[in-house]
Motif scaffolding. Structure first.
Motif, PDB file in Angstrom:
ATOM      1  N   UNK A 110       0.854  -1.186   0.000  1.00 19.03           N
ATOM      2  CA  UNK A 110       0.000   0.000   0.000  1.00 19.03           C
ATOM      3  C   UNK A 110       0.890   1.237   0.000  1.00 19.03           C
ATOM      4  N   UNK A 111       0.323   2.341  -0.420  1.00 19.37           N
ATOM      5  CA  UNK A 111       0.987   3.639  -0.350  1.00 19.37           C
ATOM      6  C   UNK A 111       0.275   4.457   0.716  1.00 19.37           C
ATOM      7  N   UNK A 112       1.058   5.058   1.601  1.00 17.28           N
ATOM      8  CA  UNK A 112       0.543   6.002   2.595  1.00 17.28           C
ATOM      9  C   UNK A 112       1.411   7.250   2.486  1.00 17.28           C
ATOM     10  N   UNK A 113       0.886   8.290   1.855  1.00 16.83           N
ATOM     11  CA  UNK A 113       1.694   9.458   1.514  1.00 16.83           C
ATOM     12  C   UNK A 113       1.014  10.760   1.895  1.00 16.83           C
ATOM     13  N   UNK A 114       1.815  11.780   2.116  1.00 17.11           N
ATOM     14  CA  UNK A 114       1.272  13.121   2.323  1.00 17.11           C
ATOM     15  C   UNK A 114       1.030  13.831   0.995  1.00 17.11           C
ATOM     16  N   UNK A 133       8.210  12.315   9.872  1.00 12.00           N
ATOM     17  CA  UNK A 133       6.752  12.165   9.970  1.00 12.00           C
ATOM     18  C   UNK A 133       6.322  10.754   9.583  1.00 12.00           C
ATOM     19  N   UNK A 134       7.045  10.109   8.671  1.00  3.94           N
ATOM     20  CA  UNK A 134       6.759   8.711   8.336  1.00  3.94           C
ATOM     21  C   UNK A 134       6.965   7.826   9.562  1.00  3.94           C
ATOM     22  N   UNK A 160      -3.567   8.956   0.381  1.00 11.20           N
ATOM     23  CA  UNK A 160      -2.781  10.180   0.400  1.00 11.20           C
ATOM     24  C   UNK A 160      -3.525  11.331   1.033  1.00 11.20           C
ATOM     25  N   UNK A 161      -3.052  12.504   0.710  1.00 14.16           N
ATOM     26  CA  UNK A 161      -3.567  13.740   1.296  1.00 14.16           C
ATOM     27  C   UNK A 161      -5.055  13.909   0.998  1.00 14.16           C
TER      28      UNK A 161
END
Length: 197
Positions: A84-88, A150-151, A113-114
């Protein structure tokens, strides 16, 4: 991108929205957060977020891939690991980048994301929790690879294991200062480990 946001705010006569430290911060999310704190859910925040997304999408075409990342993603996927991608960043940007790299099938539909709720940007664990829950994963058996403080903080808050990736000493120091203790300068040893080498 952060400098462009600051310049745009100044052109609008809104330079007073930002403290000096934020004006000089290279992270565009810091600018976005600062404006959202002063004017939550405003048209100004929506405009600034859309401008950032536009710049992020433009940057996709020139984004240089992290060495060994593509091979690591493909290898993990081939072994049955769910990703999965978890991004700002905007999820539209993540989809665009992964599509261009031919990697979208390794992540879809798990791209988080955001959102318009900018208080949920990492270090808040919101997007990490969404990814873990959507995949039905056990947080304690989940690994997040990230390159920012932050990650790390989001992974810790979500109860997820963390591997720091630091391409230079500055990034390593930031991760270390945040509390990350497992940090690699390259994804090559991770790829070798996944391949069983």
């Amino acid at each position: 991108m952060a400098r462009q946001q600051v310049d745009w705010l100044e052109e609008q006569g809104l330079h007073g929205l930002l403290a000096n430290g934020v004006r000089d911060d290279p992270d565009p999310h810091s600018v976005l957060r600062a404006v959202d704190l002063r004017h939550p859910d405003s048209d100004l925040v929506v405009e600034l977020e859309e401008r950032l997304t536009h710049e992020e999408l433009k940057a996709v075409v020139s984004a240089w891939p992290t060495a060994y990342a593509d091979a690591l993603i493909r290898t993990w996927t081939a072994t049955g690991v769910r990703l999965a991608v978890a991004t700002n960043n905007s999820p539209r940007v993540a989809v665009s980048y992964l599509t261009d790299r031919g990697l979208i099938e390794c992540f879809s539909p798990h791209i988080y994301g955001r959102t318009q709720n900018l208080h949920l940007l990492k270090p808040d664990p919101y997007c990490v929790n969404r990814a873990v829950m959507a995949m039905g994963a056990d947080p304690s058996c989940t690994l997040m690879i990230g390159d920012t403080a932050s990650d790390y903080l989001a992974a810790r808050a979500a109860g997820v294991n963390f591997l720091g990736y630091a391409r230079n000493d500055r990034k390593k120091r930031q991760l270390w200062d945040a509390g990350a203790r497992t940090i690699v300068p390259s994804l090559r040893p991770v790829l070798d480990l996944v391949r069983g080498g």
